[in-house]
Scaffold this motif. Structure first.
Motif, PDB file in Angstrom:
ATOM      1  N   ASP A 128      18.227  -5.702  22.253  1.00 17.28           N
ATOM      2  CA  ASP A 128      19.317  -6.681  22.085  1.00 17.28           C
ATOM      3  C   ASP A 128      19.748  -6.518  20.400  1.00 17.28           C
ATOM      4  N   GLY A 129      20.838  -6.840  19.923  1.00 16.82           N
ATOM      5  CA  GLY A 129      21.126  -6.660  18.625  1.00 16.82           C
ATOM      6  C   GLY A 129      20.632  -7.791  17.695  1.00 16.82           C
ATOM      7  N   ASP A 130      20.239  -8.740  18.247  1.00 15.68           N
ATOM      8  CA  ASP A 130      19.574 -10.068  17.412  1.00 15.68           C
ATOM      9  C   ASP A 130      17.952  -9.739  17.508  1.00 15.68           C
ATOM     10  N   PHE A 131      17.499  -8.658  17.633  1.00 19.20           N
ATOM     11  CA  PHE A 131      16.168  -8.622  17.749  1.00 19.20           C
ATOM     12  C   PHE A 131      15.615  -8.929  16.326  1.00 19.20           C
ATOM     13  N   GLU A 132      14.767  -9.902  16.278  1.00 21.65           N
ATOM     14  CA  GLU A 132      13.780 -10.259  15.087  1.00 21.65           C
ATOM     15  C   GLU A 132      12.537  -9.956  15.185  1.00 21.65           C
ATOM     16  N   GLY A 133      12.043  -9.065  16.342  1.00 25.40           N
ATOM     17  CA  GLY A 133      10.605  -8.861  16.560  1.00 25.40           C
ATOM     18  C   GLY A 133       9.910  -7.633  15.356  1.00 25.40           C
ATOM     19  N   VAL A 134       8.861  -7.384  15.651  1.00 24.78           N
ATOM     20  CA  VAL A 134       8.212  -6.380  14.654  1.00 24.78           C
ATOM     21  C   VAL A 134       8.523  -4.917  15.277  1.00 24.78           C
ATOM     22  N   ILE A 135       9.013  -3.953  14.574  1.00 23.23           N
ATOM     23  CA  ILE A 135       8.948  -2.511  14.928  1.00 23.23           C
ATOM     24  C   ILE A 135       7.660  -1.929  13.989  1.00 23.23           C
ATOM     25  N   GLY A 136       6.590  -1.610  14.944  1.00 27.24           N
ATOM     26  CA  GLY A 136       5.558  -1.140  14.092  1.00 27.24           C
ATOM     27  C   GLY A 136       5.620   0.457  14.363  1.00 27.24           C
ATOM     28  N   PHE A 137       5.605   1.347  13.367  1.00 28.40           N
ATOM     29  CA  PHE A 137       6.075   2.559  13.333  1.00 28.40           C
ATOM     30  C   PHE A 137       4.472   3.193  13.108  1.00 28.40           C
ATOM     31  N   ASP A 138       3.518   3.327  13.906  1.00 26.75           N
ATOM     32  CA  ASP A 138       2.234   3.880  13.535  1.00 26.75           C
ATOM     33  C   ASP A 138       2.310   5.432  13.729  1.00 26.75           C
ATOM     34  N   GLU A 139       1.327   5.898  12.527  1.00 31.24           N
ATOM     35  CA  GLU A 139       1.481   7.497  12.219  1.00 31.24           C
ATOM     36  C   GLU A 139       2.994   7.822  12.140  1.00 31.24           C
ATOM     37  N   ALA A 140       3.565   7.000  10.931  1.00 32.47           N
ATOM     38  CA  ALA A 140       5.021   7.254  10.755  1.00 32.47           C
ATOM     39  C   ALA A 140       5.437   8.330  10.022  1.00 32.47           C
ATOM     40  N   HIS A 141       4.488   9.223   9.750  1.00 31.01           N
ATOM     41  CA  HIS A 141       4.853  10.619   9.169  1.00 31.01           C
ATOM     42  C   HIS A 141       5.056  11.453  10.216  1.00 31.01           C
ATOM     43  N   GLU A 142       5.026  11.113  11.635  1.00 27.37           N
ATOM     44  CA  GLU A 142       5.506  11.784  12.792  1.00 27.37           C
ATOM     45  C   GLU A 142       7.083  11.814  12.567  1.00 27.37           C
ATOM     46  N   MET A 143       7.768  10.858  11.798  1.00 21.36           N
ATOM     47  CA  MET A 143       9.223  10.896  11.466  1.00 21.36           C
ATOM     48  C   MET A 143       9.630  11.641  10.155  1.00 21.36           C
ATOM     49  N   GLY A 144       8.693  12.452   9.617  1.00 21.86           N
ATOM     50  CA  GLY A 144       9.096  12.994   8.400  1.00 21.86           C
ATOM     51  C   GLY A 144       9.960  14.073   8.415  1.00 21.86           C
ATOM     52  N   GLY A 145      10.319  14.559   9.426  1.00 23.12           N
ATOM     53  CA  GLY A 145      11.386  15.655   9.098  1.00 23.12           C
ATOM     54  C   GLY A 145      12.632  15.356   9.583  1.00 23.12           C
ATOM     55  N   VAL A 146      12.897  13.980   9.388  1.00 22.77           N
ATOM     56  CA  VAL A 146      14.413  13.194   9.579  1.00 22.77           C
ATOM     57  C   VAL A 146      15.388  14.007   8.515  1.00 22.77           C
ATOM     58  N   ALA A 147      14.913  14.184   7.233  1.00 24.59           N
ATOM     59  CA  ALA A 147      15.715  14.888   6.401  1.00 24.59           C
ATOM     60  C   ALA A 147      16.040  16.238   6.533  1.00 24.59           C
ATOM     61  N   GLY A 148      15.393  16.778   7.240  1.00 24.63           N
ATOM     62  CA  GLY A 148      15.640  18.427   7.285  1.00 24.63           C
ATOM     63  C   GLY A 148      15.064  18.851   6.102  1.00 24.63           C
TER      64      GLY A 148
END
Length: 817
Positions: free
Chosen positions: A565-585
């Motif tokens: 939901d849009g009012d979500f205030e919980g934690v988003i924990g990105f473990d091994e966050a470098h898996e998103m490292g290619g977002v910028a191309g």
């Protein structure tokens, strides 16, 4: 009004007495007999509104509990089946249910099943018996005359009847899922008998894992060596859906018996199948096979009463103290000085006490490019040292973090029993400190791409926190602690994103280590992609590949956003966050321009659509490459009030500055309280290279294979000539691609071959060294660099059904030849 209540209590007692007398006289209790007893006691019929049909069944169970206390169900031995079902046959079928019964899952234990459960519990003199959801006492009534009874029941009316039936028992009214902490002041039980609600939880409502929550709480409450007999829902087993949760719940105990029963609840108005587990709180025994039966009469001939183990007191954790560590010696924990220590009687949620330092704590002795780590601005009232010394680079250690203003709330024992070290508690403090701030400006997600656009009618975005600790610092435990802090403050929905499904077990281990329940963490794969997620509260475990997956018009990302939901205030924990490292191309390995990775894009979009989420990035490679910060949109590295207009400019400028610029970014983030990066010290680590001397036979083997590969090489070159890839007369290459491919395959295969050959030759020395260490009482860890799993899978895929039937696979170096 008090007179009305007194009259109602007197009528209930009278009805119970009449029914108990009929049970003692061996009379059948038909619906007509039941209604007559109720009419006589209440002075009117149910049609007059004096009582309800559900009331009659409740009072019948109350009378049955009184009857069983003096005349137990005749199931004394497993072989005794004479008249074993007489009492059950004399009872009516409960065909009416009330809203309260459905709301609280009040389905009492059938008397024959209760007798089997008590028999398998093998109750001994001196046992302390707990029933966490006692109902009307039909289960524990079989333990008649036992002195140490603890009965817990959440429903007030049933709890009142329990006090009448068991005047010497300790009666409480807590939620059974919190029994471990709620009864902390009471003696710990040595036997637990339980029939928990299957699909409803206090404060949650519909909860498909309610029974597991109650079971896990009971196992924690049970004394080591004690026995627990649980009646569980049929789905709690090693099926595809529940396997992980099942094995996690029972991983540190021994299941002595496992029974699946059908039709045992017919007298209580349902044909539901259940499972009966006999569990001893001790490690060791492998999971037993499940016995299936359609009735108690058929079951009792197949069961065995297992002997009880020795009960031991629960171990208490000893706080450890350590001085500032030296990087030149191994850390050895010295015993704490004797001091009075009183365990808290309740595991209350309390603020984590700490004092802030106006002047940063002094730096410790530098060794090489590292400094021993210490919280620079915080002194905790109660916190233990990290199990292994931590260090940070001199560049990072010379920067002090800001003075925090956030006060975490954690269970008292989480701090007092040192479940988190001072360094890990510091992360919880600074993560909360970062989450109390917002990025300057208001934004809306871009209609195209993954950016944010400034807009007056947009929303403010909460800042995030980056945990850059290396292996061994406990990133998973720190993510769990941050989620727990928010959970206890009412934000009971969180998202845990990790690399693969195998790490679900690690996440549950870290969460349960801090006092949570394994059932609180549920993988997104439990629900279909086009299905709304029914999880009312809990931690949603998502893998990066799942995050990016889509089918037709449905996408996992949208499914998660709709759940949060849009009012979500919980934690988003990105473990091994470098898996998103290619977002910028950017440029790939061969210099080619690459588009942003799908999972990186989805990770950023998840952040963009939940502006109030508390985002926690966790990766040991956060400051190694600028692309490893491109997904960190909540750190305020670009945008309003920064030197960079957008992400593209930030990446371009920092990339020009190289690793020095990345170091400056990391230092600035730490100064703002948004980044921490620590690593394990190598204090006490010694290196020794073991050398293997080749034997004459091994040298001869090596030379033979070297000659063989020389022959293969010459034949390959000749084959290139015969296939017009190389012109031998002019010594020219006619097909450079084919020639390069052939030689590349030859060289790579040759290297793999000799790598395996040399490894096999070293093994005698490795095995001898391992045996020598084991003989000295030391532990040995062997790291497998490659397991040949992909090669095996390829070979299996190539086999025909006939070859699979007579399986013979050679994965030795000979295969390469």
């Amino acid at each position: 009004m008090p007179n009305l209540f007194e009259a109602a209590d007197a009528a209930e007692r009278r009805a119970s007495e009449i029914l108990a007398q009929k049970l003692g006289a061996d009379e059948p209790i038909t619906r007509r007999v039941l209604n007559a007893a109720m009419t006589e006691a209440f002075g009117g019929t149910d049609a007059d509104g004096k009582w309800t049909q559900r009331d009659s069944f409740e009072l019948l169970e109350h009378a049955l509990a009184h009857h069983l206390l003096t005349d137990p169900y005749p199931l004394r031995e497993l072989g005794d089946v004479v008249a074993a079902c007489d009492l059950n046959d004399r009872l009516p079928t409960q065909t009416v249910r009330s809203e309260d019964q459905l709301e609280w899952q009040q389905f009492s234990t059938p008397v024959d099943l209760a007798a089997v459960a008590v028999l398998l519990a093998n109750v001994q003199q001196g046992d302390i018996i707990l029933e966490p959801s006692a109902g009307n006492g039909l289960l524990v009534a079989q333990c008649r005359g036992h002195a140490g009874l603890q009965l817990n029941e959440y429903a007030h009316a049933r709890r009142t009847r329990l006090a009448l039936a068991f005047p010497d028992a300790t009666i409480t009214g807590h939620d059974g899922a919190t029994i471990n902490s709620a009864l902390a002041a009471s003696p710990r039980p040595t036997v637990i008998l339980m029939n928990p609600p299957f699909s409803r939880s206090v404060g949650i409502g519909a909860d498909s894992h309610a029974a597991v929550r109650h079971l896990q709480a009971a196992l924690r409450r049970l004394q080591p060596g004690g026995r627990l007999v649980a009646i569980m829902p049929d789905w709690f087993g090693r099926n595809a859906r529940m396997r992980d949760l099942f094995e996690t719940t029972l991983r540190e105990v021994s299941v002595r018996s496992s029974v699946r029963l059908e039709k045992c609840y017919l007298k209580h108005g349902t044909s539901i199948a259940v499972r009966l587990f006999v569990i001893d709180k001790m490690p060791g025994a492998a999971m037993t096979a499940t016995i299936q039966s359609s009735s108690i009469r058929d079951l009792i001939q197949s069961l065995k009463v297992h002997p009880r183990g020795a009960v031991s007191a629960a171990p208490t954790s000893t706080p450890r103290r350590a001085s500032n560590p030296s990087l030149f010696r191994a850390l050895k924990s010295s015993p704490a000085k004797p001091r009075p220590f009183h365990a808290p009687v309740r595991n209350n949620v309390l603020p984590v006490g700490y004092a802030t330092l106006d002047t940063p704590a002094p730096l410790l002795e530098q060794v090489g490019v590292y400094l021993p780590y210490r919280p620079s601005r915080i002194e905790f009232e109660t916190a233990g040292e990290h199990p292994t010394a931590l260090v940070e680079s001199v560049a990072m250690g010379s920067i002090a973090a800001p003075i925090p203003g956030y006060l975490p709330h954690l269970p008292e024992r989480t701090v007092s029993e040192r479940l988190l070290s001072a360094s890990q508690l510091e992360t919880v403090v600074y993560a909360g400190h970062a989450w109390s701030q917002y990025l300057p400006g208001k934004f809306k997600p871009s209609k195209e791409g993954v950016g944010l656009e400034e807009a007056e009618d947009g929303r403010a975005y909460r800042k995030g926190y980056f945990l850059g600790d290396g292996t061994g610092a406990g990133k998973g435990r720190q993510i769990a602690a941050c989620i727990l802090d928010n959970w206890l403050q009412g934000r009971r929905r969180s998202i845990w994103v990790s690399k693969n499904e195998a790490l679900l077990e690690d996440a549950r281990r870290d969460w349960t280590g801090l006092g949570g329940l394994a059932a609180d963490i549920q993988p997104l794969s439990n629900w279909k992609i086009d299905q709304a997620i029914p999880l009312e509260q809990g931690v949603l475990f998502v893998t990066y590949p799942t995050l990016r997956s889509a089918r037709g018009e449905h996408a996992r990302l949208q499914q998660i956003i709709e759940w949060a939901d849009g009012d979500f205030e919980g934690v988003i924990g990105f473990d091994e966050a470098h898996e998103m490292g290619g977002v910028a191309g950017g440029e790939g390995a061969l210099g080619r321009k690459q588009e942003g990775s799908a999972q990186g894009v989805c990770g950023v979009l998840l952040q963009n659509h939940l502006p109030d989420a508390r985002v926690l990035y966790a990766s040991a490679t956060g400051a190694s490459d600028v692309n490893n910060l491109a997904y960190a949109v909540r750190l305020g590295l670009w945008g309003p009030e920064t030197a960079f207009a957008g992400r593209e400019q930030f990446i371009a400028e920092i990339r020009k500055g190289g690793i020095a610029a990345m170091e400056l970014v990391a230092r600035d983030l730490k100064a703002l309280g948004l980044y921490t990066a620590r690593a394990l010290s190598f204090a006490g680590v010694e290196y020794d290279v073991a050398r293997h001397t080749l034997t004459p036979d091994q040298i001869a083997i090596y030379d033979s294979y070297a000659d063989a590969w020389a022959i293969i090489h010459r034949n390959m070159e000749r084959a290139l000539e015969l296939t017009a890839i190389v012109d031998s007369i002019e010594n020219a290459t006619l097909n450079s691609g084919a020639k390069a491919s052939a030689r590349s395959r030859f060289e790579s295969t040759k290297q793999r071959f000799f790598g395996q050959l040399l490894l096999s030759m070293k093994l005698p020395t490795v095995i001898a060294a391992a045996e020598d260490h084991l003989a000295s009482g030391q532990s040995v860890v062997l790291q497998l660099v490659t397991t040949a799993e992909s090669i095996l899978n390829r070979r299996l895929a190539e086999l025909s059904p006939e070859e699979r039937a007579d399986l013979e696979i050679d994965l030795s170096p000979r295969e390469y030849v």
